[in-house]
Design an enzyme around this catalytic site. Structure first.
Site, short mmCIF file in Angstrom:
data_model
loop_
_atom_site.label_atom_id
_atom_site.label_comp_id
_atom_site.label_asym_id
_atom_site.label_seq_id
_atom_site.Cartn_x
_atom_site.Cartn_y
_atom_site.Cartn_z
N CYS A 1 0.84 -1.19 0.00
CA CYS A 1 0.00 0.00 0.00
C CYS A 1 0.88 1.24 0.00
O CYS A 1 1.97 1.26 0.57
CB CYS A 1 -0.91 0.00 1.22
SG CYS A 1 -2.06 1.40 1.29
N ASP B 1 0.41 3.79 1.67
CA ASP B 1 0.36 4.42 2.99
C ASP B 1 1.77 4.68 3.52
O ASP B 1 2.62 3.78 3.54
CB ASP B 1 -0.40 3.50 3.95
CG ASP B 1 -0.79 4.19 5.24
OD1 ASP B 1 0.12 4.64 5.96
OD2 ASP B 1 -1.99 4.27 5.55
N ARG C 1 2.88 4.91 6.35
CA ARG C 1 3.24 4.21 7.59
C ARG C 1 3.68 2.77 7.36
O ARG C 1 4.02 2.07 8.32
CB ARG C 1 2.02 4.22 8.54
CG ARG C 1 1.54 5.61 8.92
CD ARG C 1 0.17 5.55 9.57
NE ARG C 1 -0.84 5.05 8.65
CZ ARG C 1 -2.13 4.84 8.98
NH1 ARG C 1 -2.52 5.07 10.22
NH2 ARG C 1 -2.98 4.40 8.08
N HIS D 1 -2.55 -3.75 5.07
CA HIS D 1 -2.44 -3.38 6.48
C HIS D 1 -3.82 -3.05 7.04
O HIS D 1 -4.73 -2.67 6.31
CB HIS D 1 -1.48 -2.19 6.66
CG HIS D 1 -1.95 -0.90 6.02
ND1 HIS D 1 -2.59 0.08 6.72
CD2 HIS D 1 -1.89 -0.46 4.75
CE1 HIS D 1 -2.88 1.09 5.92
NE2 HIS D 1 -2.46 0.78 4.70
N CYS E 1 -6.63 0.55 6.89
CA CYS E 1 -6.27 1.07 5.57
C CYS E 1 -7.34 2.05 5.09
O CYS E 1 -8.53 1.70 5.01
CB CYS E 1 -6.13 -0.09 4.58
SG CYS E 1 -5.76 0.42 2.89
#
Length: 215
Positions: free
Chosen positions: A42, A44, A46, A98, A101
């Site tokens: 992803c 993302d 993080r 994750h 999400c």
């Protein structure tokens, strides 16, 4: 100091630290790459692939997009997969989602008129939700529903990988790569295995490649 300037300074400090610790490091890094893993994750911020598995540069060939999707019409993703499988000859492909999400949570909601491109991208996750609606809707909270859909989305992407002729040809000819589906927990930093498909795993006949032919 601007935030981007800080990044440049941090890069300089990192490079100097690495060079002091291992003078030949960047010479080896520049020579060639031979990663063992293709990581489809992803976007993302993080969930950085190299950091969460404590991998050194060169170990992980990575592709990232919103909600870690593998879509048959996404030529960016497909070209990464083809290069990883046919040129780099990676023995493993990992699809890593994750929990919590944002893309998955958005797919559980109605489409937003101000985000038409994102709506189209999330359609594939909505399809997964529709296929598992009874199971997901039976869960008690929005968080549980989103997290279960995140898991199912990862599993669906791994299955889709197995349907690609690129992967099936490598399975037939070289007995690789093994496909993995993982999910990352943001609250404890741990990865959890969801599914593993070794070379030669069952593929629905409608997706199977004819022997000796590319599709």
């Amino acid at each position: 100091m601007q935030s981007y300037e800080k990044l440049l300074l941090e890069n300089k400090a990192w490079a100097e630290e690495v060079r002091d610790r291992d003078p030949g490091y960047f010479d080896r890094l520049a020579a060639a790459q031979k990663p063992e893993f293709l990581w489809i994750g992803c976007s993302d911020s993080r969930v950085p692939a190299d950091i969460i598995v404590n991998a050194r540069p060169g170990a992980v060939f990575a592709h990232r997009n919103i909600a870690n999707q593998v879509i048959a019409t996404d030529f960016n993703c497909l070209s990464v997969i083809q290069y990883a499988v046919q040129v780099l000859k990676v023995p493993h492909i990992i699809v890593c989602g994750h929990y919590n999400c944002g893309g998955v949570r958005a797919a559980l909601d109605r489409q937003r008129p101000d985000l038409p491109l994102l709506n189209k991208w999330l359609m594939h996750i909505k399809d997964t939700y529709r296929a598992h609606r009874d199971e997901i809707d039976a869960l008690n909270s929005e968080t549980e529903r989103a997290n279960r859909l995140a898991e199912l989305n990862v599993i669906e992407q791994v299955i889709r990988l197995s349907q690609f002729s690129i992967v099936q040809s490598a399975w037939q000819e070289q007995q690789r790569p093994t496909l993995h589906g993982w999910v990352f927990r943001l609250d404890d930093g741990l990865l959890h295995q969801l599914v593993t498909l070794p070379p030669g795993s069952d593929v629905d006949v409608i997706y199977q490649q004819r022997r000796g032919q590319d599709s």
